[in-house]
Scaffold this motif. Structure first.
Motif, PDB file in Angstrom:
ATOM      1  N   LYS A 217       2.360   4.428  -1.104  1.00 36.16           N
ATOM      2  CA  LYS A 217       2.006   5.320  -2.196  1.00 36.16           C
ATOM      3  C   LYS A 217       3.085   6.366  -2.469  1.00 36.16           C
TER       4      LYS A 217
ATOM      5  N   GLU B 113       0.805  -1.209   0.000  1.00 35.56           N
ATOM      6  CA  GLU B 113       0.000   0.000   0.000  1.00 35.56           C
ATOM      7  C   GLU B 113       0.843   1.266   0.000  1.00 35.56           C
TER       8      GLU B 113
ATOM      9  N   CYS C 207       5.323  -3.075  -4.476  1.00 30.95           N
ATOM     10  CA  CYS C 207       4.792  -1.761  -4.090  1.00 30.95           C
ATOM     11  C   CYS C 207       4.055  -1.206  -5.301  1.00 30.95           C
TER      12      CYS C 207
END
Length: 395
Positions: free
Chosen positions: A3, A1, A22
């Motif tokens: 970002k 997760e 990722c």
């Protein structure tokens, strides 16, 4: 997760699998101090649209940016010495320029880059590694430097090329080199080529015609297997053996095999379902064929005429393989075997040739009288089998 991530400016080392999967990482802007990347460090960072390769880095390890599918452009610094295998496999690269300073390039380094449309190789390049551009389906032209002497297996397989010019130093077509290239329609193997690897044109479904060089003595295993549009094959004058090269060439209707061929391998023309006529040798030179192996012409269900210009019945490997059958499932009981007249009886009693439904003498003719033109004193002599002879003889 993950970002977002800001690489600290003092960073020098990124370990193996560090940012693997990722998916949402938007960029990979490595600071200039990084001098080590671990294998698979950024695998599947499929949202990353930019990559900065620092000049402090001398090597890009294997699969480090594999499947970064949004990565459309990279700049390879002149300080980089090598790119390992699969480093950019499956990336979204569109253009690629390889600098002259790069001395090491791994297998499949840019394989599967389906958006790649252009590649520029350095002029000092001598070898192209295997699988390098395999699966780069949008790549329609590949120009190789003249100094290249070796091109690895599968290097250009499943690309969009419609032709290729070999550098003068390349004498072998490596295994699978052009396999699965749908835009190849005709191909002439240049005279410099002395060896052809297995499956080199396998599955080129739109290839219609191929011409062999005179320097090739064997056709290579499964070379044109699955070339379902292939209709014309022209062999070189020094060909000695035909391997299982034309399996599943379902559009091939006629094949002319030169008199020089001594061995036809198992499944050489297996499932050439449109094959109607086979000609082995010719009237002037006869045929040197000695061996025809299991299923060489198996499942050729439309075979109608088989011309064989040799009085000596070729052997088959039936004696070695009890299940062996040169013409398995080819319905030769409806076909005609054309052989020299004085050898017909030998063929009639020898398996599998005796399976043919009809026998005819090659060179038979309805000509009853020959008249030489005015002023012509001499003409070539031929026997009743159509074989050229030096002098007429009785009997």
């Amino acid at each position: 997760e993950l970002k977002e991530f800001s690489f600290p400016p003092t960073l020098t080392y990124i370990g193996i699998h560090a940012f693997e999967f990722c998916y949402l990482l938007p960029s990979i802007d490595l600071p200039d101090g990084v001098d080590y990347l671990g294998d698979w460090a950024f695998v599947w960072c499929k949202s990353a649209t930019s990559l900065h390769i620092p000049r402090s880095l001398s090597m890009i390890p294997q699969a480090v940016f594999e499947n970064c599918s949004s990565l459309e452009a990279i700049e390879i610094p002149e300080t980089l010495n090598s790119i390992d295998k699969g480093a950019f496999r499956g990336c979204g690269l569109k253009h690629l320029v390889i600098p002259e300073t790069l001395v090491g390039l791994g297998t499949g380094a840019f394989a599967g880059c389906t958006q790649l449309v252009s590649v520029q190789f350095p002029e000092n390049m001598e070898e192209i590694p295997g699988y390098l551009l395999s699966g780069c389906s949008s790549l329609t032209e590949i120009k190789v430097p003249q100094g290249v002497t070796k091109i690895g297996a599968m290097a250009f397989s499943e690309t969009g090329i419609s032709g290729f010019d070999f550098p003068p130093g390349v004498t072998k077509i490596s295994s699978g080199l052009f396999s699965g290239c749908p835009n190849l329609k005709t191909f002439t193997i240049p005279e410099q080529i002395e060896e052809i690897g297995n499956s080199s044109f396998w599955g080129c479904i739109n290839l219609t015609s191929v011409k062999f060089s005179d320097n090739l003595q064997n056709t290579g295993g499964q070379t044109f297997a699955g070339c379902t549009s292939l209709k014309e094959v022209v062999f070189g004058k020094n060909i000695l053996g035909i391997s299982n090269s034309f399996k599943d060439c379902t559009s091939l209707e006629t094949i002319v095999i030169p008199y020089t061929v001594t061995d036809i391998d198992e499944e050489a023309f297996y499932n050439c379902s449109s094959l109607k006529t086979v000609i082995v040798g010719d009237a002037e030179n006869g045929s040197r064929l000695k061996m025809v192996r299991t299923c060489a012409f198996g499942s050729c269900k439309n075979l109608a005429d088989f011309y064989l210009y040799t009085r000596r019945v070729p052997k088959t490997d039936q004696e070695y393989y009890l299940s062996g059958d040169v013409f398995r499932d080819s319905y030769v009981n409806y076909a005609t075997l054309h052989v020299p007249a004085d050898a017909i009886d030998d063929y009639r009693v020898t398996y599998p040739w005796n399976e043919f439904g009809k026998f005819e003498a090659v060179g038979e003719t309805a000509i009853r009288d020959v008249r030489l033109g005015e002023g012509v004193n001499n003409a070539p002599y031929y026997d009743l089998n159509g074989m050229r002879i030096s002098q007429p003889r009785k009997g």
